[in-house]
Design an enzyme around this catalytic site. Structure first.
Site, PDB file in Angstrom:
ATOM      1  N   LYS A  67      14.233   4.374  20.482  1.00 44.24           N
ATOM      2  CA  LYS A  67      14.167   5.639  19.758  1.00 44.24           C
ATOM      3  C   LYS A  67      13.366   6.605  20.626  1.00 44.24           C
ATOM      4  O   LYS A  67      12.261   6.267  21.077  1.00 44.24           O
ATOM      5  CB  LYS A  67      13.477   5.470  18.399  1.00 44.24           C
ATOM      6  CG  LYS A  67      13.354   6.807  17.662  1.00 44.24           C
ATOM      7  CD  LYS A  67      12.961   6.636  16.211  1.00 44.24           C
ATOM      8  CE  LYS A  67      11.476   6.499  16.010  1.00 44.24           C
ATOM      9  NZ  LYS A  67      11.086   6.585  14.583  1.00 44.24           N
ATOM     10  N   GLN A 138       6.598  11.240   3.571  1.00 40.44           N
ATOM     11  CA  GLN A 138       6.973   9.810   3.489  1.00 40.44           C
ATOM     12  C   GLN A 138       6.789   9.232   2.088  1.00 40.44           C
ATOM     13  O   GLN A 138       7.414   8.230   1.737  1.00 40.44           O
ATOM     14  CB  GLN A 138       6.107   8.968   4.452  1.00 40.44           C
ATOM     15  CG  GLN A 138       6.115   9.407   5.899  1.00 40.44           C
ATOM     16  CD  GLN A 138       7.457   9.218   6.559  1.00 40.44           C
ATOM     17  OE1 GLN A 138       8.212   8.313   6.213  1.00 40.44           O
ATOM     18  NE2 GLN A 138       7.776  10.075   7.505  1.00 40.44           N
ATOM     19  N   ASN A 159      -4.225  11.899  -3.971  1.00 41.59           N
ATOM     20  CA  ASN A 159      -3.981  12.501  -2.655  1.00 41.59           C
ATOM     21  C   ASN A 159      -5.158  13.392  -2.287  1.00 41.59           C
ATOM     22  O   ASN A 159      -5.709  14.064  -3.161  1.00 41.59           O
ATOM     23  CB  ASN A 159      -2.685  13.320  -2.674  1.00 41.59           C
ATOM     24  CG  ASN A 159      -2.242  13.686  -1.269  1.00 41.59           C
ATOM     25  OD1 ASN A 159      -2.053  12.805  -0.434  1.00 41.59           O
ATOM     26  ND2 ASN A 159      -2.089  14.958  -0.988  1.00 41.59           N
ATOM     27  N   GLY A 220       0.009   4.455   6.791  1.00 34.70           N
ATOM     28  CA  GLY A 220      -0.226   5.752   7.434  1.00 34.70           C
ATOM     29  C   GLY A 220      -0.761   5.666   8.847  1.00 34.70           C
ATOM     30  O   GLY A 220      -0.536   6.563   9.659  1.00 34.70           O
ATOM     31  N   LYS A 226      -6.619   6.935  13.676  1.00 32.38           N
ATOM     32  CA  LYS A 226      -6.292   7.119  12.254  1.00 32.38           C
ATOM     33  C   LYS A 226      -6.846   5.934  11.459  1.00 32.38           C
ATOM     34  O   LYS A 226      -6.930   4.806  11.987  1.00 32.38           O
ATOM     35  CB  LYS A 226      -4.773   7.192  12.049  1.00 32.38           C
ATOM     36  CG  LYS A 226      -4.173   8.541  12.394  1.00 32.38           C
ATOM     37  CD  LYS A 226      -2.721   8.588  11.930  1.00 32.38           C
ATOM     38  CE  LYS A 226      -2.011   9.819  12.417  1.00 32.38           C
ATOM     39  NZ  LYS A 226      -0.556   9.748  12.191  1.00 32.38           N
TER      40      LYS A 226
HETATM   41  P1  NAD Z   1       2.857  14.655   5.837  1.00 36.58           P
HETATM   42  O1  NAD Z   1       2.286  15.598   6.833  1.00 36.58           O
HETATM   43  O2  NAD Z   1       4.085  15.040   5.110  1.00 36.58           O
HETATM   44  O3  NAD Z   1       1.732  14.301   4.744  1.00 36.58           O
HETATM   45  C1  NAD Z   1       0.412  13.988   5.164  1.00 36.58           C
HETATM   46  C2  NAD Z   1      -0.322  13.209   4.110  1.00 36.58           C
HETATM   47  O4  NAD Z   1      -1.637  12.913   4.586  1.00 36.58           O
HETATM   48  C3  NAD Z   1      -0.543  13.980   2.828  1.00 36.58           C
HETATM   49  O5  NAD Z   1      -0.716  13.045   1.767  1.00 36.58           O
HETATM   50  C4  NAD Z   1      -1.843  14.738   3.104  1.00 36.58           C
HETATM   51  O6  NAD Z   1      -2.513  15.115   1.922  1.00 36.58           O
HETATM   52  C5  NAD Z   1      -2.608  13.685   3.861  1.00 36.58           C
HETATM   53  N1  NAD Z   1      -3.544  14.235   4.854  1.00 36.58           N
HETATM   54  C6  NAD Z   1      -3.325  15.221   5.754  1.00 36.58           C
HETATM   55  N2  NAD Z   1      -4.432  15.397   6.517  1.00 36.58           N
HETATM   56  C7  NAD Z   1      -5.339  14.494   6.093  1.00 36.58           C
HETATM   57  C8  NAD Z   1      -6.671  14.174   6.485  1.00 36.58           C
HETATM   58  N3  NAD Z   1      -7.279  14.821   7.484  1.00 36.58           N
HETATM   59  N4  NAD Z   1      -7.305  13.186   5.821  1.00 36.58           N
HETATM   60  C9  NAD Z   1      -6.706  12.501   4.822  1.00 36.58           C
HETATM   61  N5  NAD Z   1      -5.439  12.752   4.425  1.00 36.58           N
HETATM   62  C10 NAD Z   1      -4.780  13.741   5.039  1.00 36.58           C
HETATM   63  O7  NAD Z   1       3.033  13.278   6.620  1.00 36.58           O
HETATM   64  P2  NAD Z   1       4.021  12.078   6.312  1.00 36.58           P
HETATM   65  O8  NAD Z   1       5.300  12.294   7.057  1.00 36.58           O
HETATM   66  O9  NAD Z   1       4.072  11.794   4.859  1.00 36.58           O
HETATM   67  O10 NAD Z   1       3.273  10.886   7.083  1.00 36.58           O
HETATM   68  C11 NAD Z   1       2.065  10.346   6.565  1.00 36.58           C
HETATM   69  C12 NAD Z   1       1.483   9.394   7.602  1.00 36.58           C
HETATM   70  O11 NAD Z   1       2.387   8.308   7.832  1.00 36.58           O
HETATM   71  C13 NAD Z   1       1.234  10.025   8.982  1.00 36.58           C
HETATM   72  O12 NAD Z   1      -0.001   9.550   9.457  1.00 36.58           O
HETATM   73  C14 NAD Z   1       2.366   9.496   9.826  1.00 36.58           C
HETATM   74  O13 NAD Z   1       2.060   9.462  11.194  1.00 36.58           O
HETATM   75  C15 NAD Z   1       2.512   8.100   9.229  1.00 36.58           C
HETATM   76  N6  NAD Z   1       3.783   7.431   9.489  1.00 36.58           N
HETATM   77  C16 NAD Z   1       3.737   6.102   9.720  1.00 36.58           C
HETATM   78  C17 NAD Z   1       4.915   5.411   9.982  1.00 36.58           C
HETATM   79  C18 NAD Z   1       4.881   3.921  10.203  1.00 36.58           C
HETATM   80  O14 NAD Z   1       5.883   3.341  10.601  1.00 36.58           O
HETATM   81  N7  NAD Z   1       3.793   3.264   9.919  1.00 36.58           N
HETATM   82  C19 NAD Z   1       6.143   6.094  10.002  1.00 36.58           C
HETATM   83  C20 NAD Z   1       6.152   7.463   9.711  1.00 36.58           C
HETATM   84  C21 NAD Z   1       4.961   8.132   9.452  1.00 36.58           C
END
Ligand code: NAD
Length: 320
Positions: A67, A138, A159, A220, A226
């Site tokens: 990817k 997500q 949240n 996350g 992180k």
């Molecule tokens: P998004 O930007 O749509 O949402 C972000 C989320 O994190 C929200 O709930 C927001 O309130 C919160 N947030 C933002 N800044 C923050 C901070 N400083 N402290 C605490 N919370 C905070 O993002 P998303 O697409 O929903 O992705 C969420 C997380 O999942 C990201 O870290 C992303 O990288 C991760 N992710 C992981 C995988 C995996 O395979 N594990 C795949 C996709 C995304």
């Protein structure tokens, strides 16, 4: 080669197909039939973009590829979402490129499928309450996949930005489940299964919050630095992940490892539970799945969607 456009993915890929693809590839990883290649991730110094590749080879399904994509924070000005990715599959017998598949929706579906697989295999018996930490893009995919994997009766959520909680409330309503916004101590005490899916850089869910038999899918944390969970919470749990090397370097378990609270040898690949070579929850009070997101997940769902597209005549053939 075949091309499956991003706009076709929503109509083709079902959460059930994503679940099956992820469960199968986790099992292949745990039986050493599939492995991930080292991840490349570069800040390219243009448009503040982070670009990279996640690839691998599944010898049991003969799925080979990568990817390519990443994060473009300024994409709003182009009317595009910030995360952009494309999956390329190659013929494992010849090296010829086999397919190019839009990877944006697939990423959300494969990430949600991973936590759903963990929930089906590790949730405490009789789990009724799903706790959601995070309400970003997500989170809705996560809730939908979890509710398909297990018969939850109620969703509670928290949240860091409360104005985003409507996404959780709307998704629960769509699934026909009651939703309640709660604080973290209540969430930790009442939820039988917790999904954390935020971009946090410091612990949100603390050791003292979590009471009683619980499974946590920590989804996350996918980058160095992180963090969503208190390392003390991690230290008292039975630990599972998609890939151990990734969980201790860029996943949630990086912090408990760095603090010397856990050893890599105390972490089990979820695939070992799927294969039946590890008992899973057993007598453990608390289980945690660290879903870091590996390239083989992307390849597995892309393979599934190419098959579905061929069946429905929606794969475009292109000579290269
Ligand atoms: P998004 O930007 O749509 O949402 C972000 C989320 O994190 C929200 O709930 C927001 O309130 C919160 N947030 C933002 N800044 C923050 C901070 N400083 N402290 C605490 N919370 C905070 O993002 P998303 O697409 O929903 O992705 C969420 C997380 O999942 C990201 O870290 C992303 O990288 C991760 N992710 C992981 C995988 C995996 O395979 N594990 C795949 C996709 C995304």
């Amino acid at each position: 080669m075949l091309v499956v456009a991003e706009k076709e993915i929503g109509g083709l890929m079902t959460p059930e197909a994503a679940y099956d693809a992820i469960e199968a590839v986790f099992a292949s990883m745990a039986s050493d039939q599939a492995y991930n290649f080292p991840v490349v991730r570069e800040a390219i110094g243009h448009e503040e973009a982070l670009y990279g590749f996640k690839g691998g080879f599944d010898g049991s399904a003969l799925t080979l590829g990568l990817k390519a994509g990443g994060y473009w924070p300024q994409n709003q000005k182009h009317g595009l979402i910030n995360h952009q990715s494309t999956v390329f599959l190659f013929d494992a017998d010849t090296g010829r490129v086999e397919a190019a598949v839009g990877g944006n929706l697939l990423t959300a579906l494969r990430t949600a499928a991973a936590s759903a697989v963990s929930i089906r295999h590790l949730a405490p018996k009789g789990a009724k309450v799903l706790g959601m930490i995070g309400a970003g893009h997500q989170s809705a995919f996560q809730m939908r996949a979890a509710v398909r994997a297990h018969p939850f009766e109620k969703v509670i959520g928290w949240n860091p930005h409360p104005e985003m909680l409507t996404r959780l409330a709307d998704t629960a309503a769509d699934l026909g489940l009651p939703f309640e916004a709660v604080d973290l101590p209540q969430l930790g005490a009442e939820a039988d299964v917790i999904i954390s899916i935020t971009s946090a850089f410091s612990p949100l869910l603390l050791d003292e919050h979590v009471k009683g038999p619980t499974h946590i899918a920590a989804m996350g944390t996918d980058t160095k630095g992180k963090q969503e969970l208190d390392p003390a919470l991690v230290a008292r749990a039975r630990l599972f992940t998609d890939e151990i090397a990734q969980s201790i370097s860029i996943g949630e378990f990086q912090h408990a490892i760095a603090a010397g609270l856990i050893e890599p040898s105390s972490i089990t690949q979820l695939g070992a539970v799927i294969n039946g070579s590890h008992q899973g929850r057993g007598e453990a009070e608390l289980t945690i799945f660290d879903g870091t997101g590996v390239g083989l997940q992307d390849l597995a769902v892309a393979r599934a969607v190419v098959t579905l597209a061929q069946e429905k005549g929606l794969a475009q053939k292109v000579e290269i």
